[in-house]
Design a protein around this motif. Sequence first.
Motif, PDB file in Angstrom:
ATOM      1  N   VAL A   1       0.862  -1.181   0.000  1.00 54.35           N
ATOM      2  CA  VAL A   1       0.000   0.000   0.000  1.00 54.35           C
ATOM      3  C   VAL A   1       0.899   1.232   0.000  1.00 54.35           C
ATOM      4  O   VAL A   1       1.753   1.395   0.871  1.00 54.35           O
ATOM      5  CB  VAL A   1      -0.909   0.024   1.248  1.00 54.35           C
TER       6      VAL A   1
ATOM      7  N   VAL B   1       1.234   5.293   0.366  1.00 54.81           N
ATOM      8  CA  VAL B   1       0.505   6.407   0.962  1.00 54.81           C
ATOM      9  C   VAL B   1       1.407   7.634   0.970  1.00 54.81           C
ATOM     10  O   VAL B   1       2.577   7.557   1.358  1.00 54.81           O
ATOM     11  CB  VAL B   1       0.049   6.095   2.401  1.00 54.81           C
TER      12      VAL B   1
ATOM     13  N   ASN C   1      -6.595   3.627   4.605  1.00 56.28           N
ATOM     14  CA  ASN C   1      -5.887   2.686   3.735  1.00 56.28           C
ATOM     15  C   ASN C   1      -5.795   1.281   4.335  1.00 56.28           C
ATOM     16  O   ASN C   1      -5.027   0.449   3.865  1.00 56.28           O
ATOM     17  CB  ASN C   1      -4.488   3.218   3.438  1.00 56.28           C
TER      18      ASN C   1
END
Length: 437
Positions: free
Chosen positions: A201, A203, A221
């Motif tokens: 992920v 970010v 998230n």
Amino acid sequence: MSDRGRRYAPNNDARDASGQNGRHFQLNLSEEQLNTSSDAADLQSYANTGSIPYAPELSSGARSAHDQRTQQKEAKEHRKRNKVKARKNKRIFTITWIAMVVLVSLMISSYLIGGSNDFLAVGRMETEVEVTIPENVTREELTDILYQCHAIEKPEFFSLYCRLTTNMDYFVAGTYKVQTNLDYEALINELQGGPDLGDEVTVMFPEGMTVEQFAAILEENGLHTKDEILEACNSSDFDSYDAVSRIPNADEKYYKLEGYLFPDTYDFFENDSVEAILNRFLNNFENRLDDELRADIATSGYSLDEIVTLASIIQAEAANTDDMYMISAILHNRLRDGAEHDIYSLDCDSTLYYPYKSASDAPEGYISRYSTYLNNGVSGLPAGAICNPGLDAIDAAVHPSKEGSEYYYFCHDGDGNPYYAATMDEHMMNLAEAGLL
């Protein structure tokens, strides 16, 4: 021979009542002897019966020999009894000893078999458990963690196996989901291979974000809940970092790590722990402050925590990078000699509602204890940072612009254009020009 000297004498001519010749005894005793001698009375009685069953006493020598034979006989009997008892005791001891050997052997065998079964995961319940391994885990800690999670059943065997075969430096911190039917070797390989972190992920965190905003984005998230992250930001789990360990007043701050979560773009994994996520921010902060900048902070007259706090205000107030250095100069001027110009506080609007970003986010009537319109003590700074500044803001806090050395006021118009002033009159004119009056 006179009668006085004769004790008794046989009468050879006497015959018994049947007329046959026989030997009879005649006992002659005086009356005085009859009256005083019990022996004589006995003899007289024996005489009347016609016979004297008389048994003289044994002499002292004969008695001693008799006693000796009796003692020898008794000793022989005693030795015989002792031999019988000894044979009996020996049989009991032998039976007891054999029973103890068998019992101890069974116990040792059972213990070793149990350890071997655990080593091979024989008979262990088949299920999945969650195991969390901390950084720099020791053998004792790992053994206890696995035992508490029921991933192993014989901790002493596992600890011994690790001592003989395993390098503890290779264990990877994180949370694992492991099967309880793994043997020792498979279990160790699983934990040294790293946890299943899931998908990656990415970010992005812009400069000037607060800890609460960081936590909200992470939650959005799928990287833990906001509350979990905020709780960790006030813990002592990160005191191993030099910057965090030197925070002097953690109990006065809203969030201990505010200002130290370096804004940047990060790649996380879905199953990263809260500690792993925050470690990424703090490692980045430590790495971005190079030796030259650290040396300049050390000679600035401010502590690192004060520089971070000042940088956070600069970050929140400035319109751009150049503006940061000018605002830094103005704030330094106020902190240094503002009282000489009737300026007794920093008076920055960005501090009014922290940890909220604006009045609209804060409860009605809320005023932060970080407000720089209040008297913030000797330093003139609030207890902590109001956001997480970037590297430019930190550098500006350490190196204020020389061009701004004469200014004590600033403002911005609606487009972010800055205005600087040395006096209150000039500042009022700037406010009017910026459309702020």
